[in-house]
Structures are given as C-alpha cells and as structure tokens.
Scaffold this active site. Structure first.
Site, PDB file in Angstrom:
ATOM      1  N   ASP A  67      16.567  23.906 -22.298  1.00 18.20           N
ATOM      2  CA  ASP A  67      16.711  24.591 -21.014  1.00 18.20           C
ATOM      3  C   ASP A  67      16.277  25.219 -20.872  1.00 18.20           C
ATOM      4  OD1 ASP A  67      18.287  26.341 -22.446  1.00 18.20           O
ATOM      5  OD2 ASP A  67      20.859  25.920 -22.293  1.00 18.20           O
ATOM      6  N   ASN A 136      32.329  29.149 -22.807  1.00 17.46           N
ATOM      7  CA  ASN A 136      33.688  28.692 -22.445  1.00 17.46           C
ATOM      8  C   ASN A 136      33.093  26.533 -22.546  1.00 17.46           C
ATOM      9  OD1 ASN A 136      30.568  28.021 -21.772  1.00 17.46           O
ATOM     10  ND2 ASN A 136      30.881  28.454 -19.045  1.00 17.46           N
ATOM     11  N   HIS A 138      30.003  25.198 -23.142  1.00 24.34           N
ATOM     12  CA  HIS A 138      28.723  25.251 -22.803  1.00 24.34           C
ATOM     13  C   HIS A 138      28.264  24.636 -24.124  1.00 24.34           C
ATOM     14  CE1 HIS A 138      25.825  28.901 -21.133  1.00 24.34           C
ATOM     15  NE2 HIS A 138      26.093  28.671 -22.705  1.00 24.34           N
ATOM     16  N   GLU A 143      27.881  23.504 -18.043  1.00 17.29           N
ATOM     17  CA  GLU A 143      28.599  23.807 -17.638  1.00 17.29           C
ATOM     18  C   GLU A 143      29.995  23.151 -17.265  1.00 17.29           C
ATOM     19  OE1 GLU A 143      28.405  27.214 -18.607  1.00 17.29           O
ATOM     20  OE2 GLU A 143      27.276  28.608 -16.983  1.00 17.29           O
TER      21      GLU A 143
END
Ligand code: GLP
Length: 242
Positions: A67, A136, A138, A143
């Site tokens: 990313d 979270n 990810h 996400e």
C-alpha cells in the site's frame, strides 16, 4: 495455518526473518510482497544483517508493496516508499527497478489501481506475502467494510487508522485520508503468507482474526481460508488465544 509463538519482539523478528530467508534462498528470483508499519522493522533489520554477513542475496528478488498513502510524494518521510527505502532497500542489494509500490502521487485512482494490478500480474503473482495487522483487523489498508475488496483500490482510511498512524505525523490533520492498497483477492493469491504481530494491544484483534467469524469487518479473518499461512507472533499478541 501454523502459529509460532515467540518470546518477544526480537524473537518474532528473527523467526519471521527465517521464513523470508528460506524463501529467498530456495527461490532467489522470488516475488516478495512487502509490508510497512512498525511491526516488520525488526524483521527487515535481520534481513539486512544476513545480507551484510553474506548469507542472503537479493539481486534477483522482485518486490511489490501492499500500500501507499494517496497524496504523499516518494520523498515524504511518511510515504511508504520512503519507509521501504530507509528500512530495507538502501541496505540490501535489491535492484530498485525490481521494487514496486503504488504511486501515491497519481490523482486518478482508477488509472493507478489498474496500473498496479497489471504490475502484480506481470510478475506472476506473489510467492511470499508479509503482512502486519492493524488494530481494527486491517491488512495492507483493507479497512473493515461490508465486502472484501478484491483488487487494488483506493480506500478512505478509518478514524481508528488515522488515530493509530498519527504518531508518525506532526498531527492527526497531517495524516492522509486516503490510500492505495492491494486488494484481498491479490493478497489471498500469494502462495505463502507470513503474518507478523507483536504486543498486547493486538491480542484481541489477533484472536478475532484467527479464531473469529470470517467477515470483511475483520479483513484479516479471510486468512483462515488460505492454506499456507505462517503466523509469527509474540507471547503478548497471542495472550488471548486458548
Ligand atoms: C498500517 C499499514 C499496515 C500495517 C498496520 C499495522 O497502517 N498500512 O500494512 O500492517 O498499519 O501497523 P503497525 O505494525 O505499526 O502496528
């Protein structure tokens, strides 16, 4: 799925580096899927040491990163290009022309995602994908969502990710709101996946990812469906597992 419990972060870094070293030794022209974040920094240090000791050769290795923040130039000290360059590439003999990271400065998301998908495809897929784990759940910047996004896409970062990553920026306002990330299908197509996790603050999400329901609300939970995942995590991160 194989889970290696390590004593601490150092031990995790060494064992994760063992997995990557084995890949590079057995297939010198392999494609490595690389991750950023604080977790793999120790692993990359280990790889640098092994290269410097003459035990590893990256001259034929190709890499694709997961990313990149949208809107950050390569030379911004928080861009993932800068991260990879300073934490790994500059200290090993990888050919920079063989390294690939989404171009955060391309404003046209469709164009950049399409380009990056083609890059990955042209390399014949990823042999070993290294992953960290967001608080979270990810992976990359996939996400929590209603659906699993398959290919490279542009994401709106969640407040919790902006909050978690603001420590690297002058303030939360400076954290980019969007990023380009490899999609879940591409990650799942890697022949082998190495998930590295450290610290008590990741214990609950690691338990949910490895043992909870498979749901796009916990993107890492999809890894339960991959048949060659190695988890290298320290005792603290595994403290909520039975
Ligand atoms: C970042 C990256 C992820 C990384 C995760 C965890 O936002 N996009 O690839 O795995 O968050 O980072 P850390 O290892 O610093 O906890």
């Amino acid at each position: 799925m194989r889970i290696y419990k390590t004593k601490d972060y150092e031990d995790m870094s060494r064992k994760a580096a063992n997995v990557i070293s084995a890949q590079v030794i057995t297939k010198p022209d392999c494609v490595l899927g690389l991750a950023t974040g604080s977790t793999p920094i120790g692993t990359y240090k280990q790889l640098i040491e092994r290269y410097q000791n003459g035990d590893l050769d990256f001259s034929e290795v190709k890499s694709v990163n997961l990313d990149e923040y949208k809107g950050l130039p390569k030379d911004h000290d928080q861009s993932y290009y800068y991260f990879m360059y300073t934490n790994l590439f500059k200290d090993i003999n990888i050919d920079l022309d063989n390294t690939n990271i989404p171009n955060g400065m391309e404003p046209d998301s469709d164009k950049e995602c399409d380009r990056y998908n083609k890059v990955i495809e042209s390399m014949g897929g990823v042999d070993l994908q290294i992953l960290g784990l967001g608080h979270n759940g990810h992976i990359g910047f996939n996400e929590p969502e209603e659906v699993f996004e398959k290919l490279t896409h542009c994401v709106d970062l969640t407040e919790s990710t902006i909050e978690a990553n603001k420590r690297f920026f002058a303030s939360a306002d400076d954290v980019p709101r969007q990023a380009y990330t490899m999609g879940i299908k591409t990650i799942m197509q890697a022949k082998k996946i190495l998930l590295v996790v450290s610290g008590e603050d990741k214990a609950a999400i690691l338990r949910d990812a490895l043992c909870g329901p498979i749901t796009p609300q916990v993107p890492a939970s999809i890894l339960q469906l991959h048949n060659d995942v190695i988890v290298v995590a320290d005792e603290a991160a595994l403290s909520l597992m039975d």
